[in-house]
Design a protein around this motif. Structure first.
Motif, PDB file in Angstrom:
ATOM      1  N   GLY A  18       0.832  -1.194   0.000  1.00 26.43           N
ATOM      2  CA  GLY A  18       0.000   0.000   0.000  1.00 26.43           C
ATOM      3  C   GLY A  18       0.870   1.248   0.000  1.00 26.43           C
ATOM      4  N   LEU A  19       0.525   2.219  -0.842  1.00 29.88           N
ATOM      5  CA  LEU A  19       1.416   3.348  -1.082  1.00 29.88           C
ATOM      6  C   LEU A  19       1.028   4.644  -0.369  1.00 29.88           C
ATOM      7  CD1 LEU A  19       1.931   2.850  -4.933  1.00 29.88           C
ATOM      8  CD2 LEU A  19       3.063   1.686  -3.025  1.00 29.88           C
ATOM      9  N   MET A  20      -0.028   4.636   0.421  1.00 28.47           N
ATOM     10  CA  MET A  20      -0.488   5.879   1.036  1.00 28.47           C
ATOM     11  C   MET A  20       0.563   6.518   1.947  1.00 28.47           C
ATOM     12  SD  MET A  20      -3.729   6.592   3.570  1.00 28.47           S
ATOM     13  CE  MET A  20      -5.067   6.879   2.451  1.00 28.47           C
ATOM     14  N   SER A  21       1.375   5.701   2.618  1.00 34.09           N
ATOM     15  CA  SER A  21       2.343   6.223   3.588  1.00 34.09           C
ATOM     16  C   SER A  21       3.320   7.220   2.974  1.00 34.09           C
ATOM     17  CB  SER A  21       3.139   5.072   4.213  1.00 34.09           C
ATOM     18  OG  SER A  21       2.321   4.223   4.962  1.00 34.09           O
ATOM     19  N   PHE A  48       2.040  -6.193  -6.300  1.00 31.29           N
ATOM     20  CA  PHE A  48       0.677  -5.663  -6.284  1.00 31.29           C
ATOM     21  C   PHE A  48       0.702  -4.368  -5.472  1.00 31.29           C
ATOM     22  CE2 PHE A  48      -3.943  -6.416  -4.705  1.00 31.29           C
ATOM     23  CZ  PHE A  48      -4.445  -5.593  -5.710  1.00 31.29           C
ATOM     24  N   PHE A  49       0.659  -3.237  -6.188  1.00 29.16           N
ATOM     25  CA  PHE A  49       0.727  -1.920  -5.564  1.00 29.16           C
ATOM     26  C   PHE A  49      -0.674  -1.327  -5.483  1.00 29.16           C
ATOM     27  CE2 PHE A  49       5.348  -0.517  -6.774  1.00 29.16           C
ATOM     28  CZ  PHE A  49       5.850  -1.645  -6.135  1.00 29.16           C
ATOM     29  N   VAL A  81       4.591  -4.146 -12.214  1.00 31.93           N
ATOM     30  CA  VAL A  81       3.598  -3.773 -11.212  1.00 31.93           C
ATOM     31  C   VAL A  81       2.183  -4.071 -11.684  1.00 31.93           C
ATOM     32  CG1 VAL A  81       2.530  -1.803 -10.019  1.00 31.93           C
ATOM     33  CG2 VAL A  81       5.025  -2.013 -10.114  1.00 31.93           C
ATOM     34  N   VAL A  82       1.393  -4.665 -10.814  1.00 30.82           N
ATOM     35  CA  VAL A  82      -0.054  -4.761 -10.995  1.00 30.82           C
ATOM     36  C   VAL A  82      -0.632  -3.666 -10.107  1.00 30.82           C
ATOM     37  CG1 VAL A  82      -2.113  -6.176 -10.705  1.00 30.82           C
ATOM     38  CG2 VAL A  82       0.040  -7.235 -11.449  1.00 30.82           C
ATOM     39  N   PHE A 286       0.238  -4.182   3.113  1.00 30.99           N
ATOM     40  CA  PHE A 286       0.837  -3.369   4.162  1.00 30.99           C
ATOM     41  C   PHE A 286       1.402  -2.071   3.592  1.00 30.99           C
ATOM     42  CE2 PHE A 286       4.498  -5.597   2.472  1.00 30.99           C
ATOM     43  CZ  PHE A 286       5.514  -4.646   2.524  1.00 30.99           C
ATOM     44  N   GLY A 287       1.541  -1.079   4.452  1.00 28.02           N
ATOM     45  CA  GLY A 287       2.167   0.177   4.067  1.00 28.02           C
ATOM     46  C   GLY A 287       3.430   0.385   4.878  1.00 28.02           C
TER      47      GLY A 287
END
Length: 335
Positions: A18-21, A48-49, A81-82, A286-287
């Protein structure tokens, strides 16, 4: 035959990233730091992004701009990347908006800002109670048929909504369902969602598998969170609830210590393995903003049956204090 999960017709790792961080925190993270973390995830097989059209604190679209810079700097990563991108929210009012015009604008905007010709997985973040699902999903189907979307992912939805999505779009067009699953977020095992995902063979993309960092053990009080950190708004991080919820961390820390792994590694292993117990594929998303954290979280840890049973006993005796979100955001869950 590979036993790896399949998302949008492509194999992905057992854990997603997870890329929010990177863009959702008060401090700015440099591109070299970000790119190092993203490349570490890929090198460990976590391809898997998960991004979002509103994953930015300063500019809601900062995460999309970040991805564009990354894929420009590392063109080969674009093919590895997916990518799943969330939309369907009016970020000014913090309310769902899945009207046809809003979804079309979001899809075109995501394609433009990321610089990609296709969104592997398009995710509607929350169910819009105003716009009928049939109208929203008609737009999704239109873009799937045009090739600009590879597949669809409903998020934070009920078993009934998943069933309707299958009926409207077809099971083949739904690559996963995004839901919060962790040691303190186990509702999916009680509200029929896991059963319907198992029925249709739909994987669960489990976001916040470490309770937004709470379940890593790195925070001992709310004062450990930086000023301006969005997590200070969440019910479970509130001072009156923090100490009570810390009891869960302390209980699993003891198991992790005996296991010789970190609490984070234990929490991620549990999320992944509980899927096997329930007969459904669960991919922990996870981030982490630091390269060392990414590498730590992607180390392989397998829990024994005895350890899983011990954790099950803890969860049966522990109830988290406070909602998963706060205020009106809590009312958007499992619609």
């Amino acid at each position: 035959m590979s036993d790896k999960p399949t998302i949008a017709g492509r194999e992905v790792g057992a854990k997603g990233f997870g890329l929010m961080s990177f863009t959702g925190r008060p401090h700015i993270i440099s591109d070299p730091e970000i790119f190092s973390s993203l490349n570490t995830a890929l090198s460990h097989g976590a391809n898997f992004f998960v991004s979002g059209e509103f994953y930015g604190l300063r500019d809601p679209e900062d995460n999309l701009h970040m991805l564009n810079r990354y894929f420009t700097a590392f063109p080969s990563a674009a093919d590895q990347v997916v990518l799943s991108v969330k939309a369907g929210m009016n970020w000014t009012t913090r309310t769902p908006d899945s009207s046809p015009s809003a979804l079309r604008n979001s899809i075109e905007n995501i394609l433009k800002k990321t610089g990609r010709g296709r969104i592997d997985v398009f995710c509607i973040a929350r169910v819009d109670k105003i716009t009928p699902l049939e109208e929203s999903y008609a737009v999704v189907k239109e873009y799937i048929e045009s090739g600009k979307i590879g597949s669809f992912c409903p998020s934070e939805c009920s078993a009934d909504t998943i069933r309707k999505a299958v009926g409207i779009l077809g099971k083949e067009n739904i690559s996963c369902v995004e839901l919060e699953v962790s040691l303190w977020a186990t509702e999916v095992f009680e509200n029929g969602v896991v059963e319907v995902c198992k029925e249709f063979g739909i994987p669960i993309a489990a976001y916040s598998p470490l309770g937004r960092g709470f379940l890593t053990g790195q925070f001992k009080s709310v004062d450990d969170l930086p000023e301006g950190d969005y997590r200070r708004h969440f019910d479970r991080f509130k001072p009156e609830n923090f100490g009570k919820n810390l009891e869960l961390v302390e209980l699993v820390e003891e198991i992790a210590g005996r296991k010789g792994c970190t609490v984070s590694q234990l929490g991620l292993a549990w999320v992944r393995q509980i899927g096997g117990v329930k007969g459904v594929t669960i991919i922990p998303i996870f981030g982490a903003s630091k390269q060392a954290q990414v590498a730590e979280n992607l180390q392989s840890v397998e829990l024994t049956d005895a350890e899983m049973a011990e954790i099950d006993g803890i969860l049966k005796s522990f109830k988290p204090t406070g909602g998963r979100y706060f205020g009106h955001l809590e009312g958007m869950l499992y619609q």
